[in-house]
Design a protein around this motif. Structure first.
Motif, PDB file in Angstrom:
ATOM      1  N   ASN A 125       5.333  12.178   9.325  1.00  0.00           N
ATOM      2  CA  ASN A 125       5.804  11.306   8.214  1.00  0.00           C
ATOM      3  C   ASN A 125       6.929  11.046   8.121  1.00  0.00           C
ATOM      4  O   ASN A 125       7.467   9.957   7.541  1.00  0.00           O
ATOM      5  CB  ASN A 125       5.237  11.710   6.881  1.00  0.00           C
ATOM      6  CG  ASN A 125       5.260  13.378   6.611  1.00  0.00           C
ATOM      7  OD1 ASN A 125       6.171  13.976   7.054  1.00  0.00           O
ATOM      8  ND2 ASN A 125       4.344  13.938   6.151  1.00  0.00           N
TER       9      ASN A 125
ATOM     10  N   ASN B 206       7.553   8.199  10.412  1.00  0.00           N
ATOM     11  CA  ASN B 206       6.765   6.910   9.697  1.00  0.00           C
ATOM     12  C   ASN B 206       7.296   6.403   8.656  1.00  0.00           C
ATOM     13  O   ASN B 206       7.645   5.157   8.393  1.00  0.00           O
ATOM     14  CB  ASN B 206       5.326   7.491   9.676  1.00  0.00           C
ATOM     15  CG  ASN B 206       4.472   7.645  10.826  1.00  0.00           C
ATOM     16  OD1 ASN B 206       4.794   6.863  11.865  1.00  0.00           O
ATOM     17  ND2 ASN B 206       3.491   8.329  10.880  1.00  0.00           N
ATOM     18  N   LEU B 207       8.304   7.253   7.894  1.00  0.00           N
ATOM     19  CA  LEU B 207       8.729   6.701   6.818  1.00  0.00           C
ATOM     20  C   LEU B 207       9.808   5.749   7.180  1.00  0.00           C
ATOM     21  O   LEU B 207      10.306   4.670   6.576  1.00  0.00           O
ATOM     22  CB  LEU B 207       9.375   7.993   6.073  1.00  0.00           C
ATOM     23  CG  LEU B 207       8.760   8.424   4.998  1.00  0.00           C
ATOM     24  CD1 LEU B 207       9.162   9.915   4.364  1.00  0.00           C
ATOM     25  CD2 LEU B 207       8.111   7.593   3.793  1.00  0.00           C
TER      26      LEU B 207
ATOM     27  N   GLU C 228      10.066   1.750   6.757  1.00  0.00           N
ATOM     28  CA  GLU C 228      11.388   1.197   6.106  1.00  0.00           C
ATOM     29  C   GLU C 228      11.772  -0.234   7.157  1.00  0.00           C
ATOM     30  O   GLU C 228      12.086  -1.300   6.654  1.00  0.00           O
ATOM     31  CB  GLU C 228      12.393   2.020   6.084  1.00  0.00           C
ATOM     32  CG  GLU C 228      13.735   1.464   5.632  1.00  0.00           C
ATOM     33  CD  GLU C 228      13.914   1.519   4.122  1.00  0.00           C
ATOM     34  OE1 GLU C 228      13.050   2.102   3.374  1.00  0.00           O
ATOM     35  OE2 GLU C 228      14.625   0.878   3.485  1.00  0.00           O
TER      36      GLU C 228
ATOM     37  N   GLU D 218       1.908   7.588   3.956  1.00  0.00           N
ATOM     38  CA  GLU D 218       1.260   8.195   2.964  1.00  0.00           C
ATOM     39  C   GLU D 218       0.281   7.394   1.929  1.00  0.00           C
ATOM     40  O   GLU D 218      -0.297   7.671   1.001  1.00  0.00           O
ATOM     41  CB  GLU D 218       2.409   8.428   1.729  1.00  0.00           C
ATOM     42  CG  GLU D 218       3.643   9.334   2.615  1.00  0.00           C
ATOM     43  CD  GLU D 218       3.099  10.693   2.912  1.00  0.00           C
ATOM     44  OE1 GLU D 218       2.243  11.063   2.522  1.00  0.00           O
ATOM     45  OE2 GLU D 218       3.816  11.134   4.186  1.00  0.00           O
ATOM     46  N   ARG D 219       0.287   5.803   2.323  1.00  0.00           N
ATOM     47  CA  ARG D 219      -0.671   5.160   1.466  1.00  0.00           C
ATOM     48  C   ARG D 219      -1.638   4.295   2.605  1.00  0.00           C
ATOM     49  O   ARG D 219      -1.738   3.048   2.701  1.00  0.00           O
ATOM     50  CB  ARG D 219       0.135   4.248   0.655  1.00  0.00           C
ATOM     51  CG  ARG D 219       0.659   4.728  -0.713  1.00  0.00           C
ATOM     52  CD  ARG D 219       1.053   3.953  -1.515  1.00  0.00           C
ATOM     53  NE  ARG D 219       1.519   4.327  -2.915  1.00  0.00           N
ATOM     54  CZ  ARG D 219       1.749   3.588  -3.899  1.00  0.00           C
ATOM     55  NH1 ARG D 219       2.091   2.387  -3.661  1.00  0.00           N
ATOM     56  NH2 ARG D 219       2.025   4.132  -5.048  1.00  0.00           N
TER      57      ARG D 219
ATOM     58  N   ARG E 162      -0.514   8.444  12.653  1.00  0.00           N
ATOM     59  CA  ARG E 162      -0.322   9.147  13.949  1.00  0.00           C
ATOM     60  C   ARG E 162       1.252   9.401  13.715  1.00  0.00           C
ATOM     61  O   ARG E 162       2.145   8.502  13.537  1.00  0.00           O
ATOM     62  CB  ARG E 162      -0.583   8.609  15.176  1.00  0.00           C
ATOM     63  CG  ARG E 162      -2.241   8.566  15.345  1.00  0.00           C
ATOM     64  CD  ARG E 162      -2.823   7.495  16.314  1.00  0.00           C
ATOM     65  NE  ARG E 162      -2.229   6.244  16.164  1.00  0.00           N
ATOM     66  CZ  ARG E 162      -2.541   5.275  17.107  1.00  0.00           C
ATOM     67  NH1 ARG E 162      -2.860   5.712  18.094  1.00  0.00           N
ATOM     68  NH2 ARG E 162      -2.254   3.784  16.616  1.00  0.00           N
TER      69      ARG E 162
ATOM     70  N   ILE F  63      10.629  -0.765   0.298  1.00  0.00           N
ATOM     71  CA  ILE F  63      10.379   0.538   0.324  1.00  0.00           C
ATOM     72  C   ILE F  63       9.342   1.120   1.495  1.00  0.00           C
ATOM     73  O   ILE F  63       8.773   0.090   1.775  1.00  0.00           O
ATOM     74  CB  ILE F  63       9.657   0.879  -0.996  1.00  0.00           C
ATOM     75  CG1 ILE F  63       9.467   2.453  -1.064  1.00  0.00           C
ATOM     76  CG2 ILE F  63       8.491   0.257  -1.478  1.00  0.00           C
ATOM     77  CD1 ILE F  63       9.101   2.903  -2.525  1.00  0.00           C
ATOM     78  N   SER F  64       9.625   2.213   1.978  1.00  0.00           N
ATOM     79  CA  SER F  64       8.621   2.473   2.845  1.00  0.00           C
ATOM     80  C   SER F  64       7.775   3.756   2.385  1.00  0.00           C
ATOM     81  O   SER F  64       8.163   4.743   1.514  1.00  0.00           O
ATOM     82  CB  SER F  64       9.379   3.425   4.150  1.00  0.00           C
ATOM     83  OG  SER F  64       8.397   3.720   5.014  1.00  0.00           O
ATOM     84  N   TYR F  65       6.482   3.542   2.456  1.00  0.00           N
ATOM     85  CA  TYR F  65       5.431   4.690   2.278  1.00  0.00           C
ATOM     86  C   TYR F  65       5.005   5.498   3.498  1.00  0.00           C
ATOM     87  O   TYR F  65       4.320   6.457   3.214  1.00  0.00           O
ATOM     88  CB  TYR F  65       4.284   4.166   1.495  1.00  0.00           C
ATOM     89  CG  TYR F  65       4.680   3.824   0.009  1.00  0.00           C
ATOM     90  CD1 TYR F  65       4.886   4.824  -0.871  1.00  0.00           C
ATOM     91  CD2 TYR F  65       4.657   2.449  -0.422  1.00  0.00           C
ATOM     92  CE1 TYR F  65       5.182   4.438  -2.202  1.00  0.00           C
ATOM     93  CE2 TYR F  65       4.723   2.392  -1.660  1.00  0.00           C
ATOM     94  CZ  TYR F  65       5.434   2.914  -2.682  1.00  0.00           C
ATOM     95  OH  TYR F  65       5.516   2.639  -4.083  1.00  0.00           O
TER      96      TYR F  65
END
Lengths: 454, 213
Positions: free
Chosen positions: B152, B155-156, B160, B188-189, B149, B183-185
């Motif tokens: 992106n 959300n990145l 983080e 995406e994952r 939600r 690291i921030s995904y």
């Protein structure tokens, strides 16, 4: 004194000559090869500033072949098909179903050879007639637009271009028809960038505004995000994962070359072009917290724009470049704020809803954004002063990532309303006439819209 | 015909009840674990198979015999299993491995749109910190993740902060920040793909990866 005058005069003459020459070149380039305008009327048929519009019904029958032997019989329906789709996507017209046409086979494409009664009886208000001829690899097209009731010709043009540029040619004619009827050129020669997942990886793609001519731009097999085309449409920036970190790249759309712009430690994400095309805003975490910085196109930091304990992302600039809207959770939930770049004052823009993101500032000074209510995301637009909140999407799945057409009259967004995957839709700025334009496998996300670079 | 069926059904009941009693009795001898589960299972089976009564009766008998065999086999096999288990336990006793496996296998979960460490994950992180103290050469990477939600981009940034949040917690327990990369995904994952709180809550997490042993 006289000498000076004569020198000045000759200089002025020279510069006029030079200007004239450039003008001529621009004209030649712009026109393609040969364009001949036939009687255009000045009256505006469609007032596009009206809050809501009635769509004018237009009939576009198959184009007639004007030569002897037809090497491209398919063009008879594909050429009018392109313009018909443009008319539909523009939101100004309602193209009539070809099945309802009752016109006899002997009618021509000139005013005298058309029985306008055949068209008024099926409810057509406008009639677009066209003919074409193929000469070697060249395509000659004639189009004429008529007012069905008066029988008057509103627009007419003859054009010559390579056959392989047929789509481009028809879009250009479409733009001119819109210009004739509304006083503003249409959006048909614009480009769109988006994130596609059809390969199983998030890659960046480029296509025409109508979803045709899809070209994959990245082949990284990682995660590439947030494409943004430069105001001229010649360069694109995006963020891509490299060795487990995010890197901002610039892609020269014309040359195809890629340059690394920012790979600082932590995040290098969500960059936006300043309208001058020379500076970018992006979110970095070098200060230990996601903040927005201004950089030049070589990646050099010019200024830190936000300094706050919260998350600051997704910048977008006002058309004059003096203000910047962005998302921050400084109040506890993601909301949209506006930073005045001259006074450094920050004001909160959105107060309704607990989750407002993805601001996009239009050339006509509206800000589109995505807002979450009842578990779904929908698109809204608002004035930069916080007034005139308008809902664009409702009750149709999730609708996210809004962006504006370069002229600010259209809005594009990604939606999963057709079930499952996300596709890109375009709509008029007021939300009317929502149309799906991408039909690829997987998701198509984060559209970015820009001028077509020629 | 009807009468036959009734008789057959009764027969099945009789057989099964005898069988149930027998099996219960036998199992009590072997081990207490199976005592509760086995009868319920068998009863369900009998209920299902009522129509083909006669055959079932035969089957039940066969099953019964099998069961006896199984129990006997289990009696022989149990020491073997015990041996393996003991070995495993011995392996797990090696602190480095146990902590290492848990470090990677146990994520830390977050509330929606939040990046603070929930109190119930403090022990998890404390254990990770202890492992890192005992193994000073180990470097780790914390990967922040979010549910789908929101954008992106946001959300990145949120991912983080989630990674940094765990890093800060470990640092406060004396682990050098130089040993922890983040690291921030973003979104995406995802681990779970459903569009509901069950899936979303699994996706709002920090993963821990050992980079250097």
């Amino acid at each position: 004194m006289r000498k000076l005058k004569s020198i000045l005069a000759s200089k002025i003459l020279c510069s006029i000559k030079a200007a004239f020459r450039t003008l001529l070149w621009i004209l030649v380039l712009w026109i393609g090869i040969l364009v001949q305008t036939e009687g255009v009327q000045g009256k505006l048929y469609i007032d596009i500033t009206a809050p809501s519009m009635r769509r004018i019904s237009i009939a576009i029958p198959d184009f007639k072949y004007l030569g002897k032997t037809n090497g491209h019989p398919d063009l008879s329906s594909t050429l009018p098909g392109i313009i018909s789709n443009d008319c539909d996507l523009s939101g100004y017209f309602k193209p009539l179903d070809k099945g309802s046409f009752i016109e006899g086979p002997n009618s021509g494409i000139t005013r005298d050879s058309i029985r306008f009664k055949d068209w008024s009886v099926i409810g057509a208000e406008l009639l677009l007639k066209g003919g074409y001829e193929c000469i070697g690899q060249q395509l000659k097209v004639v189009v004429r637009l008529f007012d069905v009731f008066s029988g008057k010709q509103l627009y007419g043009k003859r054009v010559l271009a390579p056959v392989k540029q047929a789509r481009y040619l028809m879009h250009r004619l479409g733009n001119e028809i819109i210009l004739t009827l509304t006083g503003h050129p249409g959006p048909f020669l614009t480009k769109m960038a988006f994130v596609g997942t059809s390969t199983g990886h998030k890659e960046i793609y480029l296509c025409d505004y109508d979803g045709h001519n899809v070209k994959r731009l990245t082949h990284y097999d990682t995660i590439s995000l947030s494409p943004q085309l430069s105001p001229l449409g010649d360069r694109m920036i995006y963020t891509s994962f490299r060795n487990s970190s995010t890197v901002l790249f610039m892609h020269d759309v014309v040359k195809g070359s890629v340059t690394k712009i920012s790979d600082r430690k932590g995040l290098n994400i969500a960059a936006a072009w300043k309208p001058n095309g020379k500076e970018l805003a992006l979110t970095l975490t070098i200060s230990g917290n996601p903040d927005i910085f201004l950089i030049d196109i070589t990646g050099k930091i010019l200024k830190r724009l936000t300094k706050n304990w919260g998350i600051d992302v997704s910048p977008t600039f006002s058309p004059d470049g003096k203000r910047m809207a962005f998302v921050s959770n400084r109040s506890g939930s993601p909301q949209i704020y506006i930073l005045d770049l001259t006074t450094n004052q920050i004001e909160r823009l959105t107060f309704e809803g607990s989750y407002n993101t993805s601001p996009a500032w239009s050339k006509l000074d509206r800000i589109a954004f995505a807002s979450s209510s009842d578990g779904h995301f929908d698109i809204y637009t608002i004035s930069p002063d916080g007034k005139e909140l308008q809902r664009v999407t409702q009750d149709q799945g999730n609708n996210e990532d809004p962006c504006w057409s370069p002229d600010g009259r259209y809005i594009a967004f990604s939606s999963n309303r057709t079930g499952g995957d996300y596709h890109i839709f375009i709509a008029n700025a007021n939300g009317q006439n929502q149309r799906k334009v991408t039909f690829l496998k997987g998701d198509q996300l984060s559209p970015a819209w820009a001028q077509h670079f020629e | 015909m009807k009468r036959n069926l009734v008789i057959a059904t009764l027969g099945v009941f009789a057989c099964s009840s005898v069988f149930l009693l027998c099996s219960c009795a036998k199992k009590q001898v072997v081990g207490e674990e199976k005592e509760i589960t086995a009868p319920v299972k068998e009863a369900a089976k009998v209920e299902e198979e009522k129509p083909a009564a006669v055959e079932v009766a035969k089957e039940v008998k066969a099953e019964e015999e099998k069961e006896v065999k199984k129990v006997e086999e289990a009696r022989i096999e149990k020491p073997k299993e015990l041996e393996i288990a003991k070995k495993k336990e011995a392996e797990e006793k090696v602190w480095e491995d146990r902590g290492g496996i848990r470090l990677e296998a146990e994520p830390v979960y977050f509330d929606f749109d939040k990046s603070f460490i929930r109190p119930e994950y403090r022990p998890t992180l404390t254990e990770k910190a202890e492992f890192l103290k005992d193994n000073p050469n180990v470097h780790i990477r914390i990967e922040g993740n979010c549910d789908e939600r929101g954008t992106n981009e946001y959300n990145l940034a949120l991912g983080e902060r989630r990674a940094e949040s765990a890093k800060g917690f470990l640092a406060s327990l004396g682990i050098s920040p130089d040993r922890i990369e983040t690291i921030s995904y973003g979104e995406e994952r995802p681990l779970a793909v459903g569009q509901n709180e069950d899936s979303w809550s699994q996706n709002r997490r920090d993963d821990f990866v050992i980079m250097k042993k």
